[in-house]
Design a protein around this motif. Structure first.
Motif, PDB file in Angstrom:
ATOM      1  N   GLY A 111      46.312  21.719  53.142  1.00 45.38           N
ATOM      2  CA  GLY A 111      45.057  21.016  53.396  1.00 45.38           C
ATOM      3  C   GLY A 111      44.145  20.943  52.190  1.00 45.38           C
ATOM      4  N   LEU A 112      44.722  20.811  50.978  1.00 42.53           N
ATOM      5  CA  LEU A 112      43.929  20.840  49.746  1.00 42.53           C
ATOM      6  C   LEU A 112      43.427  19.447  49.369  1.00 42.53           C
ATOM      7  CD1 LEU A 112      46.211  23.244  47.689  1.00 42.53           C
ATOM      8  CD2 LEU A 112      44.358  23.813  49.272  1.00 42.53           C
ATOM      9  N   GLU A 113      42.243  19.411  48.769  1.00 43.00           N
ATOM     10  CA  GLU A 113      41.628  18.144  48.398  1.00 43.00           C
ATOM     11  C   GLU A 113      42.342  17.511  47.200  1.00 43.00           C
ATOM     12  OE1 GLU A 113      37.391  18.237  47.976  1.00 43.00           O
ATOM     13  OE2 GLU A 113      37.207  19.915  49.368  1.00 43.00           O
ATOM     14  N   PRO A 114      42.530  16.185  47.219  1.00 47.10           N
ATOM     15  CA  PRO A 114      43.154  15.498  46.076  1.00 47.10           C
ATOM     16  C   PRO A 114      42.274  15.578  44.829  1.00 47.10           C
ATOM     17  CG  PRO A 114      43.148  14.113  48.050  1.00 47.10           C
ATOM     18  CD  PRO A 114      42.249  15.271  48.337  1.00 47.10           C
ATOM     19  N   GLY A 115      42.916  15.576  43.657  1.00 49.55           N
ATOM     20  CA  GLY A 115      42.194  15.551  42.394  1.00 49.55           C
ATOM     21  C   GLY A 115      41.253  16.722  42.193  1.00 49.55           C
ATOM     22  N   THR A 116      41.622  17.884  42.709  1.00 45.72           N
ATOM     23  CA  THR A 116      40.744  19.057  42.664  1.00 45.72           C
ATOM     24  C   THR A 116      41.448  20.212  41.956  1.00 45.72           C
ATOM     25  OG1 THR A 116      39.710  18.385  44.751  1.00 45.72           O
ATOM     26  CG2 THR A 116      39.393  20.665  44.074  1.00 45.72           C
ATOM     27  N   ALA A 117      40.686  20.959  41.162  1.00 46.91           N
ATOM     28  CA  ALA A 117      41.248  22.091  40.423  1.00 46.91           C
ATOM     29  C   ALA A 117      41.231  23.353  41.287  1.00 46.91           C
ATOM     30  CB  ALA A 117      40.464  22.331  39.140  1.00 46.91           C
ATOM     31  N   TYR A 118      42.329  24.103  41.228  1.00 48.15           N
ATOM     32  CA  TYR A 118      42.459  25.358  41.965  1.00 48.15           C
ATOM     33  C   TYR A 118      43.008  26.435  41.032  1.00 48.15           C
ATOM     34  CZ  TYR A 118      41.894  22.698  46.308  1.00 48.15           C
ATOM     35  OH  TYR A 118      41.409  21.899  47.316  1.00 48.15           O
ATOM     36  N   ARG A 119      42.567  27.670  41.241  1.00 51.39           N
ATOM     37  CA  ARG A 119      43.077  28.822  40.487  1.00 51.39           C
ATOM     38  C   ARG A 119      43.996  29.633  41.380  1.00 51.39           C
ATOM     39  NH1 ARG A 119      38.547  32.467  39.112  1.00 51.39           N
ATOM     40  NH2 ARG A 119      39.985  33.507  37.697  1.00 51.39           N
ATOM     41  N   VAL A 120      45.207  29.902  40.882  1.00 54.02           N
ATOM     42  CA  VAL A 120      46.156  30.763  41.583  1.00 54.02           C
ATOM     43  C   VAL A 120      46.096  32.133  40.913  1.00 54.02           C
ATOM     44  CG1 VAL A 120      48.534  31.052  42.346  1.00 54.02           C
ATOM     45  CG2 VAL A 120      47.619  28.744  41.997  1.00 54.02           C
ATOM     46  N   LEU A 121      45.751  33.165  41.680  1.00 54.39           N
ATOM     47  CA  LEU A 121      45.602  34.513  41.139  1.00 54.39           C
ATOM     48  C   LEU A 121      46.509  35.485  41.885  1.00 54.39           C
ATOM     49  CD1 LEU A 121      42.365  33.295  41.673  1.00 54.39           C
ATOM     50  CD2 LEU A 121      42.098  34.909  39.806  1.00 54.39           C
ATOM     51  N   CYS A 122      46.689  36.676  41.305  1.00 53.03           N
ATOM     52  CA  CYS A 122      47.523  37.692  41.948  1.00 53.03           C
ATOM     53  C   CYS A 122      46.970  39.075  41.644  1.00 53.03           C
ATOM     54  CB  CYS A 122      48.971  37.558  41.494  1.00 53.03           C
ATOM     55  SG  CYS A 122      49.241  37.959  39.755  1.00 53.03           S
ATOM     56  N   SER A 123      47.718  40.106  42.034  1.00 50.15           N
ATOM     57  CA  SER A 123      47.258  41.485  41.855  1.00 50.15           C
ATOM     58  C   SER A 123      47.268  41.935  40.400  1.00 50.15           C
ATOM     59  CB  SER A 123      48.142  42.441  42.674  1.00 50.15           C
ATOM     60  OG  SER A 123      48.033  42.173  44.047  1.00 50.15           O
ATOM     61  N   PHE A 124      48.052  41.255  39.555  1.00 49.77           N
ATOM     62  CA  PHE A 124      48.201  41.683  38.167  1.00 49.77           C
ATOM     63  C   PHE A 124      47.102  41.059  37.310  1.00 49.77           C
ATOM     64  CE2 PHE A 124      52.384  41.680  40.165  1.00 49.77           C
ATOM     65  CZ  PHE A 124      52.738  43.009  39.990  1.00 49.77           C
TER      66      PHE A 124
END
Length: 215
Positions: free
Chosen positions: A92-105
């Motif tokens: 359900g993510l918006e088109p043309g939008t920046a997202y950050r993928v993060l993790c435990s490290f």
């Protein structure tokens, strides 16, 4: 009416299945009425992400998360439960939008942008550069061996071969906090009940432990 200046119209329409179509239009307001024309709603996108260990295999990471960039503070986006290979889907993510993928490290992250045209699935693999913790966990129920084990009802999605019917769990996992809930018939009980426990996987090469499940 609207004050003169630049305005941005954002439209979000909920669709069957819990996803939403999006549209965004920037326009100027002056003396004459603003004609926005036809606004086309774009299909939502999906990001499918996982964390890779040093050997290139996926590891379960409870800290894998997604944040939408913009509007001051990053906005958290909920994801699905991880599959046995560590993949988590964010829908359900918006088109043309920046997202950050993060993790435990610490310092292991990636910024991606969903297609302007909407739809589609982006795959993101975060290279942690470390090995997951080789976990060998023995579970007991109320301090002893249960009469019978049932199904796991809460916890990370495990490799099909990870959970043994004798109460052993063998899985490569990222360091962090976990919750596991299992149906079992405890000694002295005549029926199956739900039991659960929280446990911490330490940041070390391997982890062997006995974990007692409680009501």
């Amino acid at each position: 009416g609207l004050a003169p200046g630049t305005w941005r119209l954002r439209v979000r329409v909920q669709q069957p299945g819990g996803v939403a179509a999006h549209a965004e239009r920037e326009f100027e307001v002056g003396e004459d009425p603003a004609d926005l024309g036809t606004i086309v709603l774009e299909a939502p996108g999906t990001i499918r992400a996982r964390v890779l260990g040093a050997d290139g295999t996926g590891i379960l990471d409870p800290g894998l998360r997604l944040r939408r960039i913009g509007g001051g503070e990053d906005e958290a986006v909920p994801g699905e439960e991880p599959d046995p290979e560590g993949w988590v889907e964010f829908r359900g993510l918006e088109p043309g939008t920046a997202y950050r993928v993060l993790c435990s490290f610490e310092g292991v992250e990636e910024t991606v942008r969903t297609p302007v045209s909407g739809g589609g699935t982006l795959r993101v693999e975060l290279l942690s550069g470390v090995r997951g913790v080789r976990c060998r966990l023995r579970f007991t129920v109320m301090g002893g061996e249960p009469v019978k084990w049932g199904a796991i009802f809460e916890g990370p999605t495990l490799d099909p071969q990870a959970w043994k019917k004798d109460g052993m769990l063998e899985q490569e996992m990222a360091p962090g906090e976990y919750m596991l809930g299992i149906l079992a018939q405890a000694a002295g009980s005549e029926r199956m009940q739900r039991y659960a426990a929280k446990f911490t996987v330490p940041d070390q090469p391997s982890f062997d432990a006995t974990i007692d499940l409680k009501e």
